[in-house]
Structures are given as C-alpha cells and as structure tokens.
Write a protein that holds these residues in place. Structure first.
Motif, short mmCIF file in Angstrom:
data_model
loop_
_atom_site.label_atom_id
_atom_site.label_comp_id
_atom_site.label_asym_id
_atom_site.label_seq_id
_atom_site.Cartn_x
_atom_site.Cartn_y
_atom_site.Cartn_z
N PRO A 189 16.39 40.71 47.23
CA PRO A 189 16.64 40.67 48.14
C PRO A 189 17.80 40.07 48.76
O PRO A 189 18.25 39.10 48.13
CB PRO A 189 15.65 40.06 49.19
N ALA A 190 18.92 40.85 49.13
CA ALA A 190 20.30 39.99 49.38
C ALA A 190 20.14 39.22 50.34
O ALA A 190 20.85 37.81 49.94
CB ALA A 190 21.45 40.87 50.54
N ASP A 191 19.28 38.64 51.06
CA ASP A 191 19.31 37.56 52.11
C ASP A 191 18.39 36.15 51.16
O ASP A 191 17.82 35.50 51.99
CB ASP A 191 18.79 37.94 53.33
N ALA A 192 17.21 37.25 49.93
CA ALA A 192 16.21 35.71 49.48
C ALA A 192 17.19 35.65 47.80
O ALA A 192 16.16 35.94 46.93
CB ALA A 192 15.44 36.67 49.55
N LEU A 193 18.78 35.23 47.93
CA LEU A 193 18.61 35.49 46.42
C LEU A 193 18.27 34.05 45.93
O LEU A 193 18.03 33.02 46.53
CB LEU A 193 19.85 35.20 46.68
N PRO A 194 17.78 33.76 44.51
CA PRO A 194 17.22 32.60 43.96
C PRO A 194 18.53 31.66 43.73
O PRO A 194 19.40 31.74 43.39
CB PRO A 194 16.75 33.45 42.44
N PRO A 195 18.51 31.00 43.18
CA PRO A 195 19.43 29.61 43.17
C PRO A 195 20.49 30.09 42.18
O PRO A 195 19.21 30.72 40.95
CB PRO A 195 18.50 28.15 42.59
N MET A 196 21.65 29.87 42.46
CA MET A 196 22.80 29.61 41.36
C MET A 196 23.27 29.28 41.28
O MET A 196 23.57 29.26 42.24
CB MET A 196 23.18 31.57 41.18
N ALA A 197 24.85 29.15 40.54
CA ALA A 197 25.98 28.44 41.23
C ALA A 197 26.62 28.80 42.36
O ALA A 197 26.97 30.33 42.39
CB ALA A 197 26.99 28.73 39.95
N ASP A 198 27.57 28.13 42.67
CA ASP A 198 27.83 28.64 44.13
C ASP A 198 28.46 28.96 44.20
O ASP A 198 29.66 30.69 44.79
CB ASP A 198 28.95 26.76 44.85
N TRP A 199 29.81 29.13 43.28
CA TRP A 199 31.03 30.19 42.73
C TRP A 199 30.61 32.01 42.48
O TRP A 199 30.89 32.48 42.90
CB TRP A 199 31.73 29.80 41.35
N LEU A 200 28.94 31.73 41.59
CA LEU A 200 28.23 33.25 42.05
C LEU A 200 27.67 33.54 43.12
O LEU A 200 28.35 34.79 42.56
CB LEU A 200 27.35 32.92 40.70
N ARG A 201 27.86 32.73 44.01
CA ARG A 201 27.24 32.85 45.11
C ARG A 201 28.05 34.12 45.67
O ARG A 201 28.04 34.48 46.29
CB ARG A 201 26.66 32.08 45.67
N GLU A 202 29.59 33.09 46.01
CA GLU A 202 30.37 33.43 45.95
C GLU A 202 30.66 34.99 46.30
O GLU A 202 31.41 35.79 47.41
CB GLU A 202 31.82 32.45 46.30
N ARG A 203 31.30 35.34 44.52
CA ARG A 203 31.36 36.65 44.77
C ARG A 203 30.27 37.66 45.09
O ARG A 203 30.69 39.12 45.61
CB ARG A 203 31.04 36.53 43.18
N ILE A 204 28.72 37.03 45.34
CA ILE A 204 27.86 38.26 45.74
C ILE A 204 28.88 38.85 47.23
O ILE A 204 28.56 39.31 48.03
CB ILE A 204 26.52 37.36 45.32
N GLU A 205 28.47 36.97 48.08
CA GLU A 205 29.10 37.27 49.41
C GLU A 205 30.24 38.38 49.72
O GLU A 205 30.18 38.82 50.54
CB GLU A 205 29.41 35.55 49.92
N ASP A 206 31.22 38.38 49.05
CA ASP A 206 31.86 38.98 49.00
C ASP A 206 32.19 40.50 48.35
O ASP A 206 32.56 41.17 49.53
CB ASP A 206 33.63 38.71 47.56
N ALA A 207 31.59 40.79 47.98
CA ALA A 207 30.44 41.68 47.15
C ALA A 207 30.11 42.27 48.47
O ALA A 207 30.34 44.02 48.90
CB ALA A 207 30.07 42.23 46.04
N LEU A 208 29.04 41.51 49.32
CA LEU A 208 28.88 42.12 50.65
C LEU A 208 29.42 42.67 51.42
O LEU A 208 28.66 42.76 52.51
CB LEU A 208 27.05 41.21 50.24
N ALA A 209 30.44 42.05 52.06
CA ALA A 209 30.90 41.92 52.83
C ALA A 209 32.11 42.81 53.53
O ALA A 209 31.83 43.00 54.46
CB ALA A 209 32.23 40.64 52.95
N ASP A 210 32.24 44.15 52.49
CA ASP A 210 32.13 45.39 52.85
C ASP A 210 33.72 45.91 54.15
O ASP A 210 33.92 46.37 54.82
CB ASP A 210 31.43 45.66 53.98
N GLU A 211 34.17 44.33 53.19
CA GLU A 211 36.14 44.70 53.37
C GLU A 211 36.26 45.54 53.42
O GLU A 211 36.26 46.00 52.09
CB GLU A 211 35.69 43.46 53.43
N THR A 212 37.57 46.04 53.43
CA THR A 212 38.43 46.70 53.06
C THR A 212 39.60 46.36 52.24
O THR A 212 39.49 46.54 50.96
CB THR A 212 38.51 47.49 53.76
N ALA A 213 39.81 44.82 52.21
CA ALA A 213 40.46 44.01 51.26
C ALA A 213 40.01 43.69 50.07
O ALA A 213 39.16 42.59 50.88
CB ALA A 213 41.77 43.34 52.12
#
Length: 162
Positions: free
Chosen positions: A130-154
């Motif tokens: 679940p996107a709101d219950a991800l397992p522990p991982m490195a912060d820089w990898l978590r940032e990539r997931i947040e960026d991809a899920l942001a649904d921004e156009t840029a």
C-alpha cells in the motif's frame, strides 16, 4: 544480470574506483486513491526494499530502460507515464567493493499486465505494498517514490542540501 557487460569491461580497466553511471528507477503503481499500491523489490545484495532500479545500456532510451528493468526484475509489463525526478544517488558500495554514483532518471509507471514475481537473481522477493504503508527503506529511495506518486506534470530536480 547483476553487472552489465559494458560495466564489467570498465571495471577491468578501473578496478573498484567510483564510476558515474546512468540509471533508471521505475516506480510502478497499481490502483488509484486510497487503494494505490507500489511494487517493490527486496534486493539480494543488501537485503533492503527498493523500487525497481537498473543501469541503462549504452544508447538505450531511458523510458525503454525503465520498462525493460520492470519486466526483467519483476515479470510485469508497465507503461512509462512520465519522468518524475532527476537526481544523483549517494555513493554506493557494492558487495564486491565496486564504488558507484548513479545519475538517476526516476519514472512514474503504471502496471499493465503480469503477476509480480522474482524474475532475476538481483532480488529475493517482489511485493505490492500500500502506498501509505511502505516498508523501511533509504530516504533517497523513498523520495523517488514520493516524486512518482505526486502526479505532477513537471519533473522534480533534486538539489544538494543547504
């Protein structure tokens, strides 16, 4: 394939010295809203959860590489929807002592077909989370997931911390 042939050839020349390599991350999602899931791999080399990642082959188009990595690592077919962010990884020390820093092109992808499974020797588990219950991982990898899920156009461009 853990070490692409062109990297093995470079390593024969430079040993374990740090290499700067082009890479992709494919953040694969399934579902929408509160039901959104993200496909993660449990890496064989460090035992940590991560989105799908890989090194681009020489001359390979980045979006094609992201789709290829998803299929090779997890057996799923994806659409590559957009470039979500561009960043550099921290220095990575591989199990054999090789050093690398990766210029990463992070793509937001959507699952199309295929049952998620371990499809190579780089991972020991593949699982939808679940996107709101991800397992522990490195912060820089978590940032990539947040960026991809942001649904921004840029795309987001990461900068060094102040």
């Amino acid at each position: 394939m853990p070490i692409p042939p062109f990297v093995a050839e470079l390593r024969a020349l430079v040993g374990t010295l740090e290499l700067w390599l082009p890479a992709v991350t494919a953040v694969v999602r399934r579902g929408e809203g509160a039901g959104t899931e993200v496909l993660l791999t449990l890496r064989a080399d460090n035992g940590e959860w991560a989105p799908i990642t890989g090194i681009l082959d020489p001359g390979e188009e980045p979006a094609v590489g992201a789709a290829r990595e998803a299929l090779e690592e997890t057996g799923v077919e994806v659409t590559v929807d957009r470039l979500a962010s561009v960043s550099a990884s921290p220095q990575v020390v591989h199990g054999n002592g090789d050093l690398g820093v990766y210029l990463d092109l992070n793509f937001s992808c959507t699952w199309v077909a295929g049952e998620a499974r371990v499809a190579d020797d780089e991972n020991v588990d593949v699982r939808w989370w679940p996107a709101d219950a991800l397992p522990p991982m490195a912060d820089w990898l978590r940032e990539r997931i947040e960026d991809a899920l942001a649904d921004e156009t840029a795309a987001r461009f990461r900068t060094a911390p102040s």
